[in-house]
Enzyme design. Structure first.
Site, PDB file in Angstrom:
ATOM      1  N   GLY A 181      57.978  60.823  23.732  1.00 21.64           N
ATOM      2  CA  GLY A 181      57.509  62.355  24.245  1.00 21.64           C
ATOM      3  C   GLY A 181      57.074  61.898  25.738  1.00 21.64           C
ATOM      4  N   GLU A 235      61.269  49.657  23.028  1.00 25.00           N
ATOM      5  CA  GLU A 235      61.668  49.573  21.731  1.00 25.00           C
ATOM      6  C   GLU A 235      61.503  50.885  21.115  1.00 25.00           C
ATOM      7  OE1 GLU A 235      60.650  46.972  17.682  1.00 25.00           O
ATOM      8  OE2 GLU A 235      59.301  47.030  19.204  1.00 25.00           O
TER       9      GLU A 235
END
Length: 349
Positions: free
Chosen positions: A238, A315
């Site tokens: 986000g 990641e």
């Protein structure tokens, strides 16, 4: 004499003002229960110490006979008043008998002290301010010291010595000798610069963000943050909404940028199960941040969608739901609680 006196706080770290309240509680009750708030969180400049370390500070500052009458109980920040109150009551309940005389000890400092009015059935012992120190001042001095120089740290803490119990000073020095300290200092400097950049705005800024909670086959898609704040912590993909975007467009863009998840928009729209707003004033250390979280459930039994970290993520990976509970201290801001809201990770109260 009261049966139980309760003291609630974050104690990040424990200082002389906390101890004055604690000793008043010990003078008024047979046992004292301290609720250590902000428990089970990742280390941050605002919450650098675990609840166990704070419990050690509290006990270490007392005489053995006083410490024997003290219980320290951890409680999460649920970012939900009703749920947090229920959690405090649930933590206290096993340690008091029916009909016990209970008091809440505290001081109305500012808006953060409003919790003192949330337990009307407990007697309130409202005390005046205990000294002129606060934990923020101590953390700023501690995090502003030169890293790797114990002499510089001692010099920085020297003006605060009267407010630092020996057990607190020992914890400050011990954490400064770990790799966590440099990371905390880096994030502290970043946050100070971030707030300074907005200091000239005519009104305090309110930021709008989006997050995507993508579920598939009882796994959720998470990223590891590549940048401060929260560098190295787990989070939902986000970010900030852009000027010419709707919330929906921003959510899809952030999901694609950070995870390279190439699902068609139509498939994501069909998988959307709900949108919730997370707006607690203290949910982000950046300041007032309101996030709109979109919850998707892809269901199905085929292979998990391919993902690869990019942009602000170091990641991106699918994590089984069964592993999320044990990962609570690894999450950025309130992202564990967002997952809990949608997925029910913590036991009901």
């Amino acid at each position: 004499m009261l049966d139980t006196a309760i003291l609630i706080g974050r104690f990040q770290p424990v200082h002389s003002g906390h101890l004055a309240l604690l000793r008043e509680a010990l003078a008024r009750a047979r046992q004292v229960i301290v609720i250590a708030g902000s428990a089970h969180q990742a280390r941050t400049p605002k919450n650098p110490f675990t609840w166990e370390e704070r419990a050690a500070m509290l006990r270490g500052a007392l005489a053995p006979q006083e410490a024997a009458r003290l219980r320290v109980l951890p409680v999460r920040d649920y970012y939900d008043q009703a749920r947090w109150v229920a959690a405090v009551r649930a933590a206290v309940a096993p340690h008091v008998q029916a009909g016990a005389r209970i008091a809440l000890v505290g001081h109305f400092k500012d808006a953060s002290s409003s919790y003192l009015a949330w337990f009307p059935d407990w007697q309130l012992i409202d005390l005046p301010r205990q000294g002129d120190i606060d934990a923020t001042r101590i953390r700023d001095a501690w995090l502003g010291a030169e890293a790797g120089d114990s002499g510089a740290l001692d010099a920085t803490l020297a003006p605060l010595a009267a407010h630092l119990p020996d057990a607190t000073r020992a914890q400050l020095q011990a954490l400064a000798a770990t790799p966590h300290y440099a990371d905390l200092q880096q994030e502290w400097r970043m946050l100070r610069a971030y707030r300074a950049a907005w200091a000239g705005a005519p009104y305090p800024p309110v930021f709008v963000t989006v997050d995507a909670l993508l579920r598939c086959q009882d796994q959720v898609l998470l990223i590891r943050r590549a940048q401060a704040p929260g560098r190295g912590l787990m989070a939902l993909p986000g970010g900030f909404i852009e000027q010419r975007e709707t919330l929906w467009q921003s959510c899809l863009r952030e999901l694609a940028e950070e995870t390279q998840c190439a699902l068609p928009e139509a498939q994501l729209r069909a998988a959307l199960r709900g949108v919730a707003v997370f707006d607690h004033p203290d949910r982000s250390q950046r300041g007032r941040v309101i996030s709109h979280v979109h919850y998707f459930d892809l269901e199905g039994s085929g292979p998990l969608p391919a993902v690869q970290a990019a942009d602000d993520a170091s990641e991106a990976r699918w994590v089984p739901l069964a592993q999320l509970g044990a990962m609570e201290p690894q999450f950025h801001d309130d992202h564990f609680h967002i997952l809990d809201h949608f997925l029910g990770l913590t036991p009901p109260l």
